[in-house]
Motif scaffolding. Structure first.
Motif, PDB file in Angstrom:
ATOM      1  N   SER A 225       0.822  -1.211   0.000  1.00 44.29           N
ATOM      2  CA  SER A 225       0.000   0.000   0.000  1.00 44.29           C
ATOM      3  C   SER A 225       0.856   1.261   0.000  1.00 44.29           C
ATOM      4  O   SER A 225       0.446   2.304  -0.514  1.00 44.29           O
ATOM      5  CB  SER A 225      -0.945  -0.001   1.210  1.00 44.29           C
ATOM      6  OG  SER A 225      -0.228   0.205   2.423  1.00 44.29           O
ATOM      7  N   ARG A 226       2.061   1.161   0.576  1.00 41.94           N
ATOM      8  CA  ARG A 226       2.950   2.321   0.630  1.00 41.94           C
ATOM      9  C   ARG A 226       3.909   2.353  -0.562  1.00 41.94           C
ATOM     10  O   ARG A 226       4.421   3.423  -0.925  1.00 41.94           O
ATOM     11  CB  ARG A 226       3.750   2.314   1.928  1.00 41.94           C
ATOM     12  CG  ARG A 226       2.887   2.338   3.187  1.00 41.94           C
ATOM     13  CD  ARG A 226       3.732   2.645   4.401  1.00 41.94           C
ATOM     14  NE  ARG A 226       2.987   2.503   5.651  1.00 41.94           N
ATOM     15  CZ  ARG A 226       3.321   3.094   6.783  1.00 41.94           C
ATOM     16  NH1 ARG A 226       4.391   3.884   6.829  1.00 41.94           N
ATOM     17  NH2 ARG A 226       2.612   2.914   7.881  1.00 41.94           N
ATOM     18  N   PHE A 227       4.165   1.184  -1.142  1.00 47.42           N
ATOM     19  CA  PHE A 227       5.070   1.067  -2.290  1.00 47.42           C
ATOM     20  C   PHE A 227       4.359   0.247  -3.364  1.00 47.42           C
ATOM     21  O   PHE A 227       4.578  -0.955  -3.492  1.00 47.42           O
ATOM     22  CB  PHE A 227       6.387   0.412  -1.880  1.00 47.42           C
ATOM     23  CG  PHE A 227       7.161   1.180  -0.846  1.00 47.42           C
ATOM     24  CD1 PHE A 227       8.033   2.190  -1.218  1.00 47.42           C
ATOM     25  CD2 PHE A 227       6.996   0.897   0.511  1.00 47.42           C
ATOM     26  CE1 PHE A 227       8.738   2.915  -0.267  1.00 47.42           C
ATOM     27  CE2 PHE A 227       7.697   1.610   1.472  1.00 47.42           C
ATOM     28  CZ  PHE A 227       8.567   2.624   1.087  1.00 47.42           C
ATOM     29  N   PRO A 228       3.512   0.890  -4.146  1.00 48.48           N
ATOM     30  CA  PRO A 228       2.642   0.167  -5.068  1.00 48.48           C
ATOM     31  C   PRO A 228       3.309  -0.283  -6.365  1.00 48.48           C
ATOM     32  O   PRO A 228       2.663  -0.941  -7.181  1.00 48.48           O
ATOM     33  CB  PRO A 228       1.538   1.193  -5.363  1.00 48.48           C
ATOM     34  CG  PRO A 228       2.204   2.517  -5.185  1.00 48.48           C
ATOM     35  CD  PRO A 228       3.206   2.338  -4.096  1.00 48.48           C
ATOM     36  N   ASN A 229       4.572   0.037  -6.548  1.00 49.62           N
ATOM     37  CA  ASN A 229       5.230  -0.283  -7.827  1.00 49.62           C
ATOM     38  C   ASN A 229       6.531  -1.057  -7.618  1.00 49.62           C
ATOM     39  O   ASN A 229       7.593  -0.671  -8.112  1.00 49.62           O
ATOM     40  CB  ASN A 229       5.498   1.003  -8.612  1.00 49.62           C
ATOM     41  CG  ASN A 229       4.230   1.741  -8.965  1.00 49.62           C
ATOM     42  OD1 ASN A 229       3.335   1.161  -9.581  1.00 49.62           O
ATOM     43  ND2 ASN A 229       4.134   3.004  -8.558  1.00 49.62           N
ATOM     44  N   ILE A 230       6.467  -2.150  -6.869  1.00 50.27           N
ATOM     45  CA  ILE A 230       7.656  -2.968  -6.625  1.00 50.27           C
ATOM     46  C   ILE A 230       7.959  -3.795  -7.877  1.00 50.27           C
ATOM     47  O   ILE A 230       7.101  -4.512  -8.393  1.00 50.27           O
ATOM     48  CB  ILE A 230       7.459  -3.893  -5.411  1.00 50.27           C
ATOM     49  CG1 ILE A 230       7.302  -3.046  -4.144  1.00 50.27           C
ATOM     50  CG2 ILE A 230       8.623  -4.869  -5.270  1.00 50.27           C
ATOM     51  CD1 ILE A 230       6.961  -3.854  -2.909  1.00 50.27           C
ATOM     52  N   ASP A 231       9.180  -3.683  -8.368  1.00 54.78           N
ATOM     53  CA  ASP A 231       9.579  -4.430  -9.566  1.00 54.78           C
ATOM     54  C   ASP A 231      10.059  -5.838  -9.221  1.00 54.78           C
ATOM     55  O   ASP A 231       9.639  -6.814  -9.841  1.00 54.78           O
ATOM     56  CB  ASP A 231      10.685  -3.668 -10.306  1.00 54.78           C
ATOM     57  CG  ASP A 231      10.181  -2.352 -10.869  1.00 54.78           C
ATOM     58  OD1 ASP A 231       9.525  -2.386 -11.919  1.00 54.78           O
ATOM     59  OD2 ASP A 231      10.418  -1.305 -10.242  1.00 54.78           O
ATOM     60  N   VAL A 232      10.945  -5.936  -8.239  1.00 55.75           N
ATOM     61  CA  VAL A 232      11.528  -7.226  -7.874  1.00 55.75           C
ATOM     62  C   VAL A 232      11.352  -7.460  -6.380  1.00 55.75           C
ATOM     63  O   VAL A 232      11.710  -6.595  -5.568  1.00 55.75           O
ATOM     64  CB  VAL A 232      13.036  -7.278  -8.230  1.00 55.75           C
ATOM     65  CG1 VAL A 232      13.637  -8.624  -7.815  1.00 55.75           C
ATOM     66  CG2 VAL A 232      13.243  -7.036  -9.721  1.00 55.75           C
ATOM     67  N   ALA A 233      10.788  -8.606  -6.033  1.00 54.46           N
ATOM     68  CA  ALA A 233      10.669  -9.014  -4.632  1.00 54.46           C
ATOM     69  C   ALA A 233      11.593 -10.202  -4.400  1.00 54.46           C
ATOM     70  O   ALA A 233      11.433 -11.251  -5.034  1.00 54.46           O
ATOM     71  CB  ALA A 233       9.232  -9.389  -4.300  1.00 54.46           C
ATOM     72  N   ILE A 234      12.580 -10.033  -3.532  1.00 56.74           N
ATOM     73  CA  ILE A 234      13.521 -11.102  -3.182  1.00 56.74           C
ATOM     74  C   ILE A 234      12.976 -11.758  -1.913  1.00 56.74           C
ATOM     75  O   ILE A 234      13.021 -11.168  -0.831  1.00 56.74           O
ATOM     76  CB  ILE A 234      14.937 -10.542  -2.971  1.00 56.74           C
ATOM     77  CG1 ILE A 234      15.389  -9.753  -4.210  1.00 56.74           C
ATOM     78  CG2 ILE A 234      15.920 -11.664  -2.677  1.00 56.74           C
ATOM     79  CD1 ILE A 234      16.697  -9.006  -4.028  1.00 56.74           C
TER      80      ILE A 234
END
Length: 345
Positions: A255-264
């Motif tokens: 909700s605070r970071f709506p545009n995450i490209d890569v999740a490790i």
């Protein structure tokens, strides 16, 4: 359970003596003695649970000896392509929870461990069974090290000393860890609370919640803060989970970071579930976490390096693929790097 198992498991996981104890519900994750998880149903595991686990391990229907499995793939990485990369987003898997993230020309190492054992003792404890994917001497200049928590497989002091001597990086970590790191020779350490931010060049690092615990011995349980990191660049965003159980924090982060490209995200150290579930997501929960984060790509980690739990050593990636299929997520979103492999996004 022999004395070596006792030392390695009790100290590695920081499991305190005592029976189950449900954490007190407070408005804050701070507590009088340190820190706590916000999940009101989170349950700590005690020393008795470790004894039960060790007994159960004698009856597993398969071997946890790495020699019983085919060789796991390791890509030889000489670092040349990484040293010449000044702009592209890349992730290189070194092994376990150690990745090299290159973003906006800044090189970030996550939970670095190059040691042969993740233990307070050099001669006992979980031993590395796949080599690091790149030698420290072949790394590009490391600008930042992020440490998710102080367990021995995530805060490895011998490795940190080597990296300090060679690169003098900025070290970002949770509250309460600075004293340990300064005492071991780190020069530039910044402690962070959940949702606190730190900027370096074009990057913003945000320390975000996880469901886990801390401790490097028997009597320091939860005295320092654990967490994850969101790395926000000019155009791309990377999330590094560290260790975590499943809870609502993934949705809050999204909700605070709506545009995450890569999740490790971790997919290993998951069994037995009755012991590991509160603090380690399994592959199905990792996929659920990935869905909550609404990220574009999932880079799995925390497997294929140390034997810390009871699942078959070659099972995490196939289980993750199956979970993605069941969830209707395209397998193209999964980036199961070989140790030493780099992916440029």
């Amino acid at each position: 359970m022999n004395w070596k198992s006792y030392v390695s498991f009790s100290l590695l996981f920081g499991l305190s003596f005592g029976s189950f104890a449900q954490s007190t519900v407070l408005k804050s994750h701070h507590s009088p003695s340190g820190f706590q998880n916000p999940n009101p149903s989170f349950q700590k595991k005690g020393f008795w649970n470790v004894l039960v686990w060790q007994w159960d391990r004698f009856f597993l229907p398969y071997s946890l000896d790495a020699k019983s499995y085919p060789d796991f793939p390791v890509v030889k990485n000489d670092g040349k392509e990484l040293k010449s990369n000044a702009s592209k987003l890349s992730v290189t898997w070194v092994g376990h929870a150690t990745t090299l993230v290159q973003i906006d020309g800044i090189n970030v190492l996550t939970d670095p461990i190059w040691s042969e054992r993740c233990s307070p003792l050099s001669f006992v404890g979980p031993k590395r069974y796949t080599p690091p994917g790149i030698a420290i001497r072949d790394l590009p200049k490391i600008d930042v090290i992020i440490l998710s928590h102080n367990h021995y497989d995530h805060t490895d002091l011998p490795t940190l000393k080597q990296l300090e001597e060679k690169f003098h990086p900025l070290v970002l970590t949770g509250l309460g860890n600075k004293k340990l790191l300064l005492n071991e020779g780190m020069q530039n350490v910044k402690e962070m609370d959940w949702w606190e931010e730190w900027k370096l060049g074009s990057l913003q690092f945000t320390f975000t919640p996880t469901q886990h615990f801390s401790g490097r011995g028997i009597f320091d349980r939860d005295e320092t803060l654990w967490g994850s990191f969101v790395i926000s660049g000019k155009q791309e965003t990377v999330y590094f989970a560290g260790d975590t159980g499943y809870y609502s924090h993934f949705k809050e982060i999204a909700s605070r970071f709506p545009n995450i490209d890569v999740a490790i995200l971790p997919i290993g150290a998951t069994e037995p579930r009755w012991l590991m579930k509160p603090v380690h997501v399994d592959p199905k929960e990792a996929v659920r976490s990935f869905s909550d984060l609404k990220a574009k790509f999932l880079v799995p980690m925390h497997y294929m390096t140390f034997v810390l739990s009871d699942e078959p050593l070659d099972s995490p990636v196939p289980r993750t693929k199956e979970a993605m299929k069941e969830s209707g997520i395209s397998e193209s979103a999964l980036v199961p790097l070989k140790i030493g492999e780099s992916r440029f996004f």
